[in-house]
Design a protein around this motif. Structure first.
Motif, PDB file in Angstrom:
ATOM      1  N   SER A 216       0.941  -1.276   0.008  1.00  0.00           N
ATOM      2  CA  SER A 216      -0.195   0.129   0.147  1.00  0.00           C
ATOM      3  C   SER A 216       0.909   1.320  -0.053  1.00  0.00           C
ATOM      4  N   PHE A 218       1.672   4.273   1.331  1.00  0.00           N
ATOM      5  CA  PHE A 218       1.471   5.311   2.349  1.00  0.00           C
ATOM      6  C   PHE A 218       2.576   5.941   2.750  1.00  0.00           C
ATOM      7  N   SER A 221       6.089   6.320   5.409  1.00  0.00           N
ATOM      8  CA  SER A 221       5.529   5.189   6.469  1.00  0.00           C
ATOM      9  C   SER A 221       5.068   5.469   7.881  1.00  0.00           C
ATOM     10  N   LYS A 392      -3.261   6.567  10.098  1.00  0.00           N
ATOM     11  CA  LYS A 392      -2.534   5.540   9.134  1.00  0.00           C
ATOM     12  C   LYS A 392      -3.196   4.070   9.286  1.00  0.00           C
ATOM     13  N   LEU A 396      -5.164   1.508   7.088  1.00  0.00           N
ATOM     14  CA  LEU A 396      -4.806  -0.056   7.037  1.00  0.00           C
ATOM     15  C   LEU A 396      -5.935  -1.042   7.318  1.00  0.00           C
ATOM     16  N   HIS A 399      -8.575  -0.572   4.652  1.00  0.00           N
ATOM     17  CA  HIS A 399      -8.036  -0.883   3.253  1.00  0.00           C
ATOM     18  C   HIS A 399      -8.123  -2.528   3.166  1.00  0.00           C
ATOM     19  N   HIS A 400      -7.676  -3.352   4.376  1.00  0.00           N
ATOM     20  CA  HIS A 400      -7.444  -4.839   4.196  1.00  0.00           C
ATOM     21  C   HIS A 400      -8.725  -5.313   4.492  1.00  0.00           C
ATOM     22  N   SER A 446       5.297  -5.019   8.624  1.00  0.00           N
ATOM     23  CA  SER A 446       5.277  -4.087   7.647  1.00  0.00           C
ATOM     24  C   SER A 446       6.818  -3.825   7.445  1.00  0.00           C
ATOM     25  N   HIS A 456       2.662  -4.775   3.670  1.00  0.00           N
ATOM     26  CA  HIS A 456       2.009  -5.402   5.179  1.00  0.00           C
ATOM     27  C   HIS A 456       1.584  -6.851   5.092  1.00  0.00           C
TER      28      HIS A 456
END
Length: 474
Positions: A216, A218, A221, A392, A396, A399-400, A446, A456
């Motif tokens: 992803s 980001f 980080s 973030k 995460l 998103h997952h 990660s 990740h």
């Protein structure tokens, strides 16, 4: 238990079992070695140790009645103190029934001996962590020195071994090492997360495991921005604080000598951010993406307030510069005790409130180096970093996991970090959350593959809550 130095961890555990049984049964307890071995499943050596301790003339916990069989009657004042500590601890002991369950792990129920893969000292350590944890299993501000004292004064190596075993068995998740700041934070202990799904066997059962892997974008980080900040402050240090950047100058003055301290200021900041991130995600999940610093009602939360005291924000030596009491007022033995109480009250004072925070944001002065101003500047810095990471983290998860539900509570711990601002940077984070009738553990590895590209790997283990809890008692 902190005041008892004559017992081993195993002896401390057996004494707790006896205290619990006596408080439930309200009758004398037979303390013959044979009876204790048979009932509690501990060794004869441990039973003899506790029996001898309770027979000491200086012992005020219990009275021993000697006959053909020795019986023990516990002191009512000691029982009252135990009950108060047990029920009204740091978080009101929300895990009372789990603690009782752990106390009976080695006991016989009827004629059947319980099977347990943990040693007695392991169980004692788990009980200590449970009593100092909140409802979601987060343990903060509990030093290893205090744990060792409550376990009969064990060595640091033995405690390290105990924690390692509980970690390997996934009962406990441990953050990276704390440390001692010269100016900031003082002594910063490890943070711990308890895997309630594994510990609370009377409430949860394993559900399923999942694994997700992806890259992803980001940028930067999750932790890189924090590392950049620290490097910039260290740069100011190298040029003797001479820079046109007022913000960096202010942060340099705030951090003092800690920017070059060997313990690694980044790790200490991450340790503090873990707690703030957990509060932000638990209390502000819906609007964390657009949270305005001035809307800071979450500072009123008990868990946050504990992070906003003088002793939590600054070291003891730095606090003492502002601890001004006339020694002539405190004379004699009583005066020493009164001064200690006054100092403890001073250290425990919450110095950053929602009201003072808003006022400071409106009137901040980069050149103000007063204690209060430095405290507010430090809190702003910590919240800014924590808010960035919290956003973030939420991205995460969303998103997952397309069906990721709003958590009732969430805790974050960075177990390992390797941050140099280059490709290869990595971090390992553990996230636990309660949602409806489930407890979930997310293990996230990660790694920075190329610039702005993070891979990740997320492992998920979930536990479903049982409808009818089954609590065992003696």
């Amino acid at each position: 238990m902190s005041d008892i130095e004559e017992l081993s961890p195993e002896g401390c555990f057996l004494l707790l079992c006896l205290l619990y049984e006596y408080s439930v049964e309200s009758k004398e307890i037979e303390i013959s070695v044979e009876q204790l071995v048979s009932k509690y499943g501990v060794t004869k050596t441990v039973c003899s140790e506790v029996s001898k301790f309770l027979s000491l003339p200086k012992n005020k916990l219990a009275q021993i009645r000697r006959s053909k069989v020795r019986y023990c009657e516990f002191d009512s004042v000691s029982l009252s103190k135990l009950s108060s500590d047990f029920d009204n601890g740091q978080y009101g002991n929300v895990h009372r029934f789990t603690v009782v369950d752990l106390l009976t792990k080695k006991s016989k129920l009827g004629c059947v001996k319980n099977e347990c893969d943990l040693s007695v000292s392991n169980l004692l350590l788990l009980i200590i962590l449970l009593i100092h944890s909140d409802s979601s299993g987060s343990v903060e501000r509990l030093s290893k020195a205090k744990i060792r004292k409550m376990m009969g004064g064990i060595s640091s190596d033995r405690l390290k071994s105990q924690l390692k075993k509980l970690s390997e068995m996934e009962y406990v998740f441990i953050s990276q090492s704390g440390g001692t700041g010269r100016k900031l934070f003082g002594k910063t202990p490890n943070n711990y997360l308890l895997n309630l799904g594994e510990i609370k066997t009377e409430k949860y059962h394993p559900d399923k495991k999942e694994k997700a892997s992806s890259t992803s974008l980001f940028a930067p980080s999750v932790l890189e921005q924090l590392e950049i900040f620290i490097r910039d402050i260290q740069y100011v240090r190298h040029i003797d604080g001479k820079t046109k950047d007022k913000d960096l100058n202010a942060l340099f003055a705030l951090f003092g000598d800690d920017v070059n301290a060997s313990m690694g200021i980044t790790n200490l900041i991450i340790n503090k951010c873990e707690s703030i991130i957990s509060v932000l995600l638990s209390e502000c999940w819906d609007d964390v993406d657009s949270l305005d610093l001035k809307k800071c009602n979450f500072l009123k939360r008990e868990r946050m307030e504990l992070l906003l005291t003088r002793s939590s924000l600054f070291s003891m030596s730095f606090n003492r510069e502002y601890f001004i009491f006339d020694d002539a007022t405190f004379t004699g033995k009583k005066g020493i005790e009164e001064k200690k109480k006054a100092e403890d009250k001073f250290k425990a004072e919450v110095i950053v409130t929602p009201e003072s925070f808003k006022q400071w944001l409106d009137n901040q002065d980069s050149y103000d180096i007063s204690f209060e101003s430095q405290a507010h500047r430090l809190v702003v810095f910590l919240i800014q970093q924590s808010l960035y990471i919290a956003i973030k983290m939420k991205c995460l998860f969303v998103h997952h996991f397309t069906k990721f539900e709003k958590p009732d509570s969430i805790n974050v711990i960075f177990n390992r970090t390797r941050m140099n601002g280059t490709v290869g940077d990595s971090y390992h984070v553990t996230v636990t959350l309660l949602v409806k009738n489930q407890f979930k553990v997310y293990l996230i590895d990660s790694q920075k593959l190329v610039a702005n590209d993070i891979r990740h790997v997320i492992s998920v283990k979930s536990y479903s809550r049982k409808d009818i809890p089954n609590v065992r008692v003696i």
